[in-house]
Design a protein around this motif. Structure first.
Motif, PDB file in Angstrom:
ATOM      1  N   GLU A 143      60.794 -49.350  14.688  1.00 39.23           N
ATOM      2  CA  GLU A 143      59.629 -48.224  14.666  1.00 39.23           C
ATOM      3  C   GLU A 143      60.079 -47.303  13.812  1.00 39.23           C
ATOM      4  O   GLU A 143      61.023 -46.392  14.535  1.00 39.23           O
ATOM      5  CB  GLU A 143      59.233 -47.729  15.981  1.00 39.23           C
ATOM      6  CG  GLU A 143      58.420 -49.123  16.672  1.00 39.23           C
ATOM      7  CD  GLU A 143      58.174 -48.742  18.001  1.00 39.23           C
ATOM      8  OE1 GLU A 143      57.090 -49.293  18.606  1.00 39.23           O
ATOM      9  OE2 GLU A 143      58.652 -47.938  18.842  1.00 39.23           O
ATOM     10  N   ASN A 167      56.861 -40.080  19.524  1.00 42.66           N
ATOM     11  CA  ASN A 167      57.104 -41.629  19.737  1.00 42.66           C
ATOM     12  C   ASN A 167      57.456 -42.053  18.684  1.00 42.66           C
ATOM     13  O   ASN A 167      56.977 -41.802  17.563  1.00 42.66           O
ATOM     14  CB  ASN A 167      55.838 -42.193  20.442  1.00 42.66           C
ATOM     15  CG  ASN A 167      56.042 -43.802  20.511  1.00 42.66           C
ATOM     16  OD1 ASN A 167      56.980 -43.997  20.794  1.00 42.66           O
ATOM     17  ND2 ASN A 167      54.971 -44.378  20.231  1.00 42.66           N
ATOM     18  N   ASP A 168      58.448 -42.929  18.542  1.00 46.31           N
ATOM     19  CA  ASP A 168      58.856 -43.624  17.314  1.00 46.31           C
ATOM     20  C   ASP A 168      57.634 -44.760  17.191  1.00 46.31           C
ATOM     21  O   ASP A 168      57.549 -45.462  18.246  1.00 46.31           O
ATOM     22  CB  ASP A 168      60.225 -44.221  17.339  1.00 46.31           C
ATOM     23  CG  ASP A 168      60.676 -45.130  18.298  1.00 46.31           C
ATOM     24  OD1 ASP A 168      59.909 -44.987  19.357  1.00 46.31           O
ATOM     25  OD2 ASP A 168      61.592 -45.959  18.262  1.00 46.31           O
ATOM     26  N   GLU A 208      61.335 -42.430  25.005  1.00 45.81           N
ATOM     27  CA  GLU A 208      61.595 -42.602  23.426  1.00 45.81           C
ATOM     28  C   GLU A 208      62.670 -42.007  22.943  1.00 45.81           C
ATOM     29  O   GLU A 208      63.210 -40.953  23.447  1.00 45.81           O
ATOM     30  CB  GLU A 208      60.176 -42.453  23.088  1.00 45.81           C
ATOM     31  CG  GLU A 208      58.999 -42.840  23.431  1.00 45.81           C
ATOM     32  CD  GLU A 208      58.781 -44.299  23.236  1.00 45.81           C
ATOM     33  OE1 GLU A 208      59.450 -44.720  22.391  1.00 45.81           O
ATOM     34  OE2 GLU A 208      57.816 -44.923  23.787  1.00 45.81           O
ATOM     35  N   ARG A 260      62.459 -45.824  21.386  1.00 49.31           N
ATOM     36  CA  ARG A 260      62.912 -47.138  21.746  1.00 49.31           C
ATOM     37  C   ARG A 260      62.399 -48.242  20.987  1.00 49.31           C
ATOM     38  O   ARG A 260      62.444 -49.341  21.396  1.00 49.31           O
ATOM     39  CB  ARG A 260      62.271 -47.355  23.270  1.00 49.31           C
ATOM     40  CG  ARG A 260      61.026 -47.277  23.751  1.00 49.31           C
ATOM     41  CD  ARG A 260      60.593 -47.686  25.082  1.00 49.31           C
ATOM     42  NE  ARG A 260      59.300 -47.317  25.359  1.00 49.31           N
ATOM     43  CZ  ARG A 260      58.711 -47.333  26.494  1.00 49.31           C
ATOM     44  NH1 ARG A 260      59.393 -47.991  27.554  1.00 49.31           N
ATOM     45  NH2 ARG A 260      57.485 -46.970  26.567  1.00 49.31           N
ATOM     46  N   GLY A 261      62.088 -47.834  19.623  1.00 52.65           N
ATOM     47  CA  GLY A 261      62.036 -49.035  18.738  1.00 52.65           C
ATOM     48  C   GLY A 261      63.047 -49.782  18.478  1.00 52.65           C
ATOM     49  O   GLY A 261      62.722 -50.944  17.771  1.00 52.65           O
TER      50      GLY A 261
HETATM   51 CA   LIG Z   1      58.458 -46.181  20.487  1.00 51.35          CA
END
Ligand SMILES: [Ca+2]
Length: 180
Positions: free
Chosen positions: A154, A166-167, A147, A149-150
């Motif tokens: 995100e 986490n995004d 992460e 990784r949006g």
């Molecule tokens: Ca994410």
């Protein structure tokens, strides 16, 4: 935000690295008045009483502390905008851990409520680059492996219940953890 800006109401002073709001009737005493042993004893007593109260709140899991910051949550899970609003209404902002110690303090609350928590940062116009709510760049991070990784989809950041980040989209309901 604090009322020190209003003259004749309160005067903000920094005494022993400890900010206190002193009623304005003390203002005309000047620095000498503040060095009065009785005043100093009064401040030491207040400091002691406040740290006792903070100890009680920490014992009950209501607050967690790191350095000068105090973190707290209302235990509710809401979307990002509502989480930020509830923190600001309480006179704080969304928690943005700036080092490992602060990250651990936020994690304590996430674990306490067993919920993922929103952090006070958002992805900037540049994909993969995150900024605090005041617009400055995020330096300390604790991303979960692989992460974020949006890829721009995100924009918000959640903390998992192991303290990693986490995004995530900003519409999911997450714990509002505030910093004061
Ligand atoms: Ca994410």
């Amino acid at each position: 935000m604090h009322p020190a800006g209003k003259k004749n109401v309160l005067l903000l002073l920094n005494v022993n690295e400890f900010e206190l709001l002193i009623p304005s009737e003390f203002e005309n005493l000047g620095p000498i008045g503040l060095l009065d042993p009785k005043v100093r004893m009064g401040l030491a007593d207040l400091k002691h009483r406040l740290s006792r109260l903070e100890g009680v709140l920490a014992l009950k899991g209501i607050i967690s502390k790191a350095g000068d910051k105090v973190f707290a949550s209302n235990g509710k899970t809401v979307d990002f905008a509502a989480a930020l609003q509830s923190c600001e209404r309480a006179g704080g902002t969304l928690a943005a851990p700036k080092n490992e110690e602060e990250n651990k303090a936020v994690l304590e609350l996430a674990k306490q409520y067993n919920q993922y928590a929103y952090l006070g940062m958002r992805e900037s116009e540049t994909v993969g680059q995150f900024k605090y709510l005041d617009g400055t760049s995020v330096k300390y991070t604790n991303w979960y492996p692989n992460e974020p990784r949006g890829r721009g989809k995100e924009k918000c950041v959640e903390m998992y219940t192991d303290g990693t980040w986490n995004d995530r989209v900003c519409t999911v309901h997450r714990l509002a953890v505030c910093e004061f």
